[in-house]
Design a protein around this motif. Structure first.
Motif, PDB file in Angstrom:
ATOM      1  N   THR A   1       0.814  -1.223   0.000  1.00 54.57           N
ATOM      2  CA  THR A   1       0.000   0.000   0.000  1.00 54.57           C
ATOM      3  C   THR A   1       0.847   1.272   0.000  1.00 54.57           C
ATOM      4  N   ALA A   2       2.163   1.123  -0.126  1.00 64.16           N
ATOM      5  CA  ALA A   2       3.051   2.298  -0.099  1.00 64.16           C
ATOM      6  C   ALA A   2       2.659   3.285  -1.192  1.00 64.16           C
ATOM      7  N   ASN A   3       2.747   4.574  -0.869  1.00 64.10           N
ATOM      8  CA  ASN A   3       2.325   5.653  -1.758  1.00 64.10           C
ATOM      9  C   ASN A   3       3.565   6.372  -2.289  1.00 64.10           C
ATOM     10  N   GLY A   4       3.740   6.369  -3.606  1.00 60.44           N
ATOM     11  CA  GLY A   4       4.924   6.982  -4.208  1.00 60.44           C
ATOM     12  C   GLY A   4       5.025   8.466  -3.935  1.00 60.44           C
ATOM     13  N   ALA A   5       3.899   9.178  -3.993  1.00 63.53           N
ATOM     14  CA  ALA A   5       3.919  10.624  -3.738  1.00 63.53           C
ATOM     15  C   ALA A   5       4.324  10.915  -2.295  1.00 63.53           C
ATOM     16  N   THR A   6       3.845  10.093  -1.366  1.00 67.67           N
ATOM     17  CA  THR A   6       4.204  10.273   0.045  1.00 67.67           C
ATOM     18  C   THR A   6       5.694  10.040   0.259  1.00 67.67           C
ATOM     19  N   ILE A   7       6.221   8.983  -0.363  1.00 65.80           N
ATOM     20  CA  ILE A   7       7.647   8.684  -0.224  1.00 65.80           C
ATOM     21  C   ILE A   7       8.486   9.835  -0.771  1.00 65.80           C
ATOM     22  N   ALA A   8       8.107  10.345  -1.943  1.00 61.67           N
ATOM     23  CA  ALA A   8       8.860  11.448  -2.553  1.00 61.67           C
ATOM     24  C   ALA A   8       8.818  12.688  -1.672  1.00 61.67           C
ATOM     25  N   LEU A   9       7.636  13.000  -1.101  1.00 60.16           N
ATOM     26  CA  LEU A   9       7.503  14.176  -0.244  1.00 60.16           C
ATOM     27  C   LEU A   9       8.313  14.004   1.040  1.00 60.16           C
ATOM     28  N   ALA A  10       8.321  12.791   1.592  1.00 57.66           N
ATOM     29  CA  ALA A  10       9.072  12.539   2.812  1.00 57.66           C
ATOM     30  C   ALA A  10      10.574  12.679   2.583  1.00 57.66           C
ATOM     31  N   VAL A  11      11.059  12.088   1.485  1.00 65.42           N
ATOM     32  CA  VAL A  11      12.487  12.179   1.172  1.00 65.42           C
ATOM     33  C   VAL A  11      12.886  13.634   0.932  1.00 65.42           C
ATOM     34  N   ALA A  12      12.058  14.357   0.193  1.00 67.18           N
ATOM     35  CA  ALA A  12      12.350  15.767  -0.064  1.00 67.18           C
ATOM     36  C   ALA A  12      12.344  16.574   1.230  1.00 67.18           C
ATOM     37  N   SER A  13      11.433  16.259   2.155  1.00 67.40           N
ATOM     38  CA  SER A  13      11.361  16.983   3.428  1.00 67.40           C
ATOM     39  C   SER A  13      12.606  16.749   4.264  1.00 67.40           C
ATOM     40  N   ILE A  14      13.057  15.485   4.342  1.00 69.54           N
ATOM     41  CA  ILE A  14      14.281  15.189   5.102  1.00 69.54           C
ATOM     42  C   ILE A  14      15.475  15.893   4.478  1.00 69.54           C
ATOM     43  N   GLY A  15      15.553  15.851   3.148  1.00 65.89           N
ATOM     44  CA  GLY A  15      16.651  16.520   2.474  1.00 65.89           C
ATOM     45  C   GLY A  15      16.643  18.026   2.704  1.00 65.89           C
ATOM     46  N   LEU A  16      15.448  18.631   2.718  1.00 63.12           N
ATOM     47  CA  LEU A  16      15.354  20.070   2.933  1.00 63.12           C
ATOM     48  C   LEU A  16      15.741  20.447   4.358  1.00 63.12           C
ATOM     49  N   ILE A  17      15.367  19.612   5.344  1.00 64.21           N
ATOM     50  CA  ILE A  17      15.777  19.868   6.741  1.00 64.21           C
ATOM     51  C   ILE A  17      17.296  19.904   6.840  1.00 64.21           C
ATOM     52  N   ILE A  18      17.953  18.912   6.221  1.00 63.26           N
ATOM     53  CA  ILE A  18      19.421  18.853   6.261  1.00 63.26           C
ATOM     54  C   ILE A  18      20.015  20.065   5.564  1.00 63.26           C
TER      55      ILE A  18
END
Length: 576
Positions: free
Chosen positions: A192-209
């Motif tokens: 049930t993994a959601n590609g848009a959610t994964i992309a947003l999460a990865v982008a959010s972690i990258g932006l925090i760093i």
């Protein structure tokens, strides 16, 4: 006549602090020092800075605990205000903490939210009691490997709890709180993994760093949450938001109300309440110590615990979570230039204003962004360098660390801390026991040749021993139960020839009853052989402990120094 033990003059002890000194909030201290507009301006700026950090973090922690985000905001507002107003630290910022996610989620799973609120109130009462009994001082004795171990264990569980939000997984039922059942449940719904959610999460972690590398002073969490919210709205991303799961965040705090109360319910939730109190005390005092290290100030530990208790009695009345001192927000407060507790109180008021004005906008915040925030928090909480350092520094400390870590991850936080503290205590006692040295002085008597160290027999044969009938042993270090066995074993190896045994205790800072009993056995055996035992140089406190266990004249004789004991022994032996 033996000389009486002499006591060197000591400086007059400082008067014990009064109850008023111990429990006066730091807010009162700061106001007494003089508080004007410049100080208020500095505290207001620091409070606003911390509120900007606390806003997304409080909501994220609440969601990770399995409740709506307004519960986290209520905790930061009510608990944060009271901790700053009544606490014993100038800079402590209170609110919901990531360290509590595991314990809070498990308590809610076992007892429901109403049962959790009752457990939190009981924990508050326990903290108040611990503070007024002045037991807060002892929390600082928790070994460092234990704090690193349970922090790393909590970090692992927090990170695992965010997989659902980071991957956009959909569970048929509630998410288990324990790690292994959680991982198993998430693995079963991996499709049930959601590609848009994964992309947003990865982008959010990258932006925090990225934001932190550009300027660590920028509110990276808030920037990322706002950016993710705008991106999901602008591009119509199919991701879950606060609004889609919880509905609109209410504007303002609910009316206070008591959770259901009964004796059976109190007894049922009591173990969890004690665990919440223990973790709350540890976390808050660790945070206060960090603030002290950054500022050179000193907190009042027992006053701080009383404030933590009051906050945890009040927070559940408004539906809030467990409140405690938070290390990251407290450090942010210090770096932002806070003067005193007013900054923490203003941080709570700023959060209340945000809730009153902008609560509806929170419904558009993607859960993936909040999951990214907590993933970064867990990564920072793990103390990876300290973990690796302890593993390579000492096998004993490594065992304490791993026991605490593994029990926290796979069993229970309370068990991890309890076992870690016990193992750490045994390790400490072992090391203290090894510090106790038993050495023979230059004037040695004959002993069993097999037990004689190199050079001892030669010293006797060369005539450097003044009197072969007098044996002098010096004991250095704390004479406590951990060392009693070693000391007793060494002294029991003394041969049968000496007619007088002198024990030099001038290097013994303290003694306990177990060690005194070991010396009593030596004294009784010495007397049975017709020899005499002299104790030289013992302090008055050590003498009191020895005398209490039966080491009195004529079984033993005391002297102020080894020389005085030797002279007395020589005169006594000359009359035989």
């Amino acid at each position: 006549m033996l000389q009486q033990a002499k006591t060197s003059p000591r400086p007059s002890p400082k008067p014990s602090p009064s109850l008023r000194d111990l429990f006066t909030p730091k807010l009162v201290t700061v106001l007494r020092e003089g508080y004007g507009l410049p100080q208020l301006r500095a505290d207001a700026l620091a409070g606003l800075t911390v509120a900007i950090v606390a806003l997304p973090l409080s909501m994220a922690i609440a969601i990770a605990c399995g409740v709506s985000p307004d519960k986290g905001l209520a905790t930061a507002i009510i608990g944060g205000f009271l901790i700053s107003a009544f606490g014993g630290s100038r800079f402590q910022i209170g609110g919901p903490a990531g360290a509590f996610i595991v314990l809070v989620a498990a308590t809610i799973e076992r007892h429901g939210y109403d049962g959790f609120l009752l457990a939190t109130m009981i924990a508050g009462l326990v903290l108040v009691l611990i503070g007024f009994l002045r037991l807060g001082t002892y929390i600082k004795y928790i070994p460092h490997p234990v704090t690193v171990g349970f922090s790393a264990g909590i970090a692992v569980i927090i990170l695992a709890s965010q997989f659902k939000e980071l991957l956009g997984l959909t569970l048929a039922g509630p998410e288990p709180a324990a790690l292994l059942p959680k991982v198993e449940a998430l693995w079963q719904v991996r499709e049930t993994a959601n590609g848009a959610t994964i992309a947003l999460a990865v982008a959010s972690i990258g932006l925090i760093i990225l934001v932190r590398r550009i300027d660590a002073r920028l509110p990276a969490f808030l920037i990322v949450v706002l950016a993710a919210t705008l991106a999901s709205w602008a591009f119509g991303l199919p991701v879950e938001t606060i609004g889609s799961r919880f509905g609109e965040v209410p504007r303002g705090l609910p009316a206070p109300s008591m959770p259901a109360l009964s004796l059976d319910k109190v007894l049922t939730v009591l173990p969890d309440a004690l665990a919440l109190a223990l973790l709350g005390g540890i976390e808050s005092l660790l945070s206060a110590v960090v603030a002290d290290g950054m500022t050179g100030r000193r907190h009042r530990s027992n006053c701080e615990l009383v404030a933590q208790g009051l906050a945890n009695i009040a927070s559940p009345l408004f539906g809030g979570l467990t409140a405690t001192g938070t290390i990251a927000r407290t450090a942010t407060n210090v770096r932002a230039g806070a003067i005193g507790p007013v900054s923490g109180m203003l941080h709570a008021l700023f959060l209340l204003v945000f809730m009153l004005v902008a609560a509806p906008l929170a419904a558009y915040v993607p859960l993936a962004a909040l999951g990214a925030v907590l993933a970064v928090v867990a990564w920072n909480m793990a103390e990876r360098h300290a973990f690796a350092s302890i593993l390579t520094r000492s096998r004993g400390e490594a065992a304490v660390l791993l026991a605490t870590f593994l029990l926290t991850v796979f069993r229970d936080l309370t068990e991890g801390i309890a076992v870690g503290v016990v193992l750490g205590s045994f390790l400490f006692m072992h090391r203290m026991g090894e510090l106790v040295a038993v050495e023979r002085h230059a004037s040695l008597g004959m002993e069993d040749e097999a037990d004689a160290p190199a050079g001892a027999r030669e010293a006797y044969d060369s005539g450097r021993v003044a009197d072969p009938d007098i044996v002098v042993y010096g004991i250095a270090g704390p004479l406590f139960f951990g060392a009693a066995g070693n000391v007793g074993a060494i002294l029991e190896r003394i041969g049968s020839r000496p007619k007088a045994l002198v024990l030099d205790l001038s290097e013994v800072p303290f003694a306990d009853s177990t060690a005194a009993r070991a010396l009593l056995s030596i004294a009784q055996e010495t007397t049975r052989r017709g020899a005499r035992l002299y104790i030289a140089g013992a302090s008055s406190s050590v003498r009191r402990v020895l005398a209490h266990e039966g080491l009195k004249v004529p079984l033993v004789r005391y002297a102020a120094s080894v020389a005085a004991a030797r002279d007395a022994a020589s005169r006594a032996l000359a009359t035989l």
